[in-house]
Design an enzyme around this catalytic site. Structure first.
Site, PDB file in Angstrom:
ATOM      1  CD  GLU A 162      -0.403   0.454   4.516  1.00 29.34           C
ATOM      2  OE1 GLU A 162       0.258  -0.593   4.479  1.00 29.34           O
ATOM      3  OE2 GLU A 162      -1.639   0.472   4.393  1.00 29.34           O
ATOM      4  CG  HIS A 177      -1.985  -1.059   1.145  1.00 26.97           C
ATOM      5  ND1 HIS A 177      -2.288  -1.843   2.230  1.00 26.97           N
ATOM      6  CD2 HIS A 177      -2.765  -1.485   0.130  1.00 26.97           C
ATOM      7  CE1 HIS A 177      -3.238  -2.713   1.882  1.00 26.97           C
ATOM      8  NE2 HIS A 177      -3.534  -2.500   0.601  1.00 26.97           N
ATOM      9  NE  ARG A 189      -6.368   0.067   0.622  1.00 26.13           N
ATOM     10  CZ  ARG A 189      -6.170  -0.637   1.748  1.00 26.13           C
ATOM     11  NH1 ARG A 189      -5.610  -0.074   2.793  1.00 26.13           N
ATOM     12  NH2 ARG A 189      -6.544  -1.894   1.831  1.00 26.13           N
ATOM     13  CG  HIS A 193       0.489  -4.143   5.153  1.00 26.52           C
ATOM     14  ND1 HIS A 193      -0.119  -3.785   3.977  1.00 26.52           N
ATOM     15  CD2 HIS A 193       0.858  -5.434   4.995  1.00 26.52           C
ATOM     16  CE1 HIS A 193      -0.126  -4.811   3.149  1.00 26.52           C
ATOM     17  NE2 HIS A 193       0.461  -5.831   3.744  1.00 26.52           N
ATOM     18  CD  GLU A 242      -1.770  -3.436   9.126  1.00 25.71           C
ATOM     19  OE1 GLU A 242      -1.403  -2.241   9.123  1.00 25.71           O
ATOM     20  OE2 GLU A 242      -2.398  -3.950   8.178  1.00 25.71           O
TER      21      GLU A 242
END
Lengths: 309, 99
Positions: free
Chosen positions: A71, A68, A126, A196, A270
């Protein structure tokens, strides 16, 4: 030189690619850079192979960042990982063992077109940058475009949505290039790690359904230990668990696809933070984020080398 | 200013719908205003108890905030001025180098 490149700032795509080529030239014993294809807009898709070169069969770990575009901490970590691996190869027995026994295939920026666009036009872009013939909207969510329950719950069939799954699975050349590579090397690649932001979580399959993976005792235990190792650096709390429960249900993502295709350890990180800065994690937090994440990644890799109990 | 100052006045707010009715109402207004959802990644994932972080442009923030106040949905402003946050993302040294 390795020490002159600033790993505590965010870099443009051009910078990152130049850095990769520099490593390729200056670290011939441990680094090989090659391309696995081209993006929608024609940019090369570079991979960094890290590890002591050997003709013998070596297992591998795949790491990708920047699926993405917005990020940015992901690509920053991928670069940090390479730096740390190369700098500590001689001094850290664990890293030496990893690089001697394994290859790391690192893709610092998977969604190169989107990443470039987020640098030049829209910081919060994104998706990829592919065009759609029937709609004015561009891009496909590169983490909804994989062939695993494709375009089901958690993905959208509308091209203007941020979770658009694409016209068909692996429609995005970036996704297809990575999928082809992973398919080709499936027997050697034992772990898949995707980076991410943001939520501070370590996730494992499944994401597309509420079900338990067969090797959950192994994978779950690896995640638990990794999060504990991460926390030991700066006290940062990470949650861990199956993605469908810990985060939300999403179909067509790379982690589930990797697992379904026989890679037994598949994780998605994440990274920081939990909302204070969101995607705009300040550069001064790159170092603590990356140093703690290194501990988690090394922990998972050592777990993999020891094999699951 | 980076990105031609396009994020000036934009905000990022956090909402956690307490009921399914609130979640439904939020999903409707998110669709209507075409917000940039930071988390979760899809409006369809918003339900009771889901933490949602929403980037709203300056021209839509008044509409959304008025709606939230009328519907008595609690919210928290995570980022008051997104342009400032974009500028603060990069260290002073990086900004100096760019200039």
């Amino acid at each position: 030189s390795l020490s002159e490149y600033n790993y505590e700032v965010y870099h443009s795509l051009e910078d990152i690619q130049n850095w990769m080529h520099h490593l390729n030239q200056t670290q011939p014993g441990l680094v090989r850079v090659f391309s696995i294809g081209r993006s929608y807009e024609g940019r090369p898709l570079f991979i960094l192979q890290l590890g002591r070169k050997s003709r013998a069969y070596k297992r591998a770990v795949w790491i990708d960042c920047g699926i993405h575009a917005r990020e940015w901490i992901g690509p920053a970590f991928c670069q940090w990982f390479a730096r740390d691996a190369l700098l500590t190869y001689k001094t850290d027995p664990a890293m030496r063992k990893m690089l001697n026994h394994l290859y790391f295939y690192i893709m610092p920026v998977l969604n190169v077109d989107g990443y470039h666009f987020s640098w030049t036009h829209d910081r919060f872009w994104r998706k990829t940058r592919s065009r759609n013939s029937r709609f004015r909207c561009r891009g496909v969510d590169a983490n909804r475009n994989w062939k695993v329950k494709w375009c089901d719950e958690g993905a959208s069939a509308h091209p203007c949505d941020d979770t658009y799954c694409g016209p068909f699975p692996e429609s995005e050349p970036e996704v297809k290039a990575v999928a082809d590579f992973l398919r080709k090397h499936r027997k050697r690649i034992r772990a898949y790690l995707s980076f991410h932001a943001y939520a501070q979580m370590l996730l494992y399959p499944y994401s597309y359904k509420h079900a338990t993976i067969p090797n959950v005792s192994c994978v779950g235990f690896a995640a638990h230990k990794a999060v504990k190792a991460l926390r030991s650096a700066h006290g940062t709390q990470y949650r861990h668990g199956p993605a469908s429960q810990t985060l939300y249900v999403s179909s067509g993502n790379s982690m589930d696809w990797a697992y379904k295709n026989g890679i037994p350890y598949a994780f998605a990180f994440e990274l920081r933070d939990t909302g204070q800065f969101g995607f705009l994690l300040p550069e001064k937090l790159i170092k603590p984020t990356c140093t703690e994440t290194m501990l988690a990644v090394k922990n998972i890799t050592m777990h993999l080398l020891r094999k699951c109990p | 200013h980076p990105y031609d100052n396009r994020y000036a006045g934009d905000k990022v707010i956090r909402l956690t719908p307490k009921t399914e009715e609130e979640a439904f109402a939020l999903k409707n207004i998110y669709h209507r205003l075409q917000v940039d959802l930071w988390q979760p990644s899809s409006i369809s994932c918003v339900s009771e108890g889901t933490v949602t972080d929403v980037h709203i442009p300056q021209n839509a923030s008044r509409t959304l905030l008025a709606f939230l106040q009328e519907a008595r949905i609690q919210y928290k402003v995570l980022i008051e001025d997104l342009q400032k946050a974009v500028e603060n993302e990069k260290s002073l040294q990086t900004q100096r180098n760019r200039r």
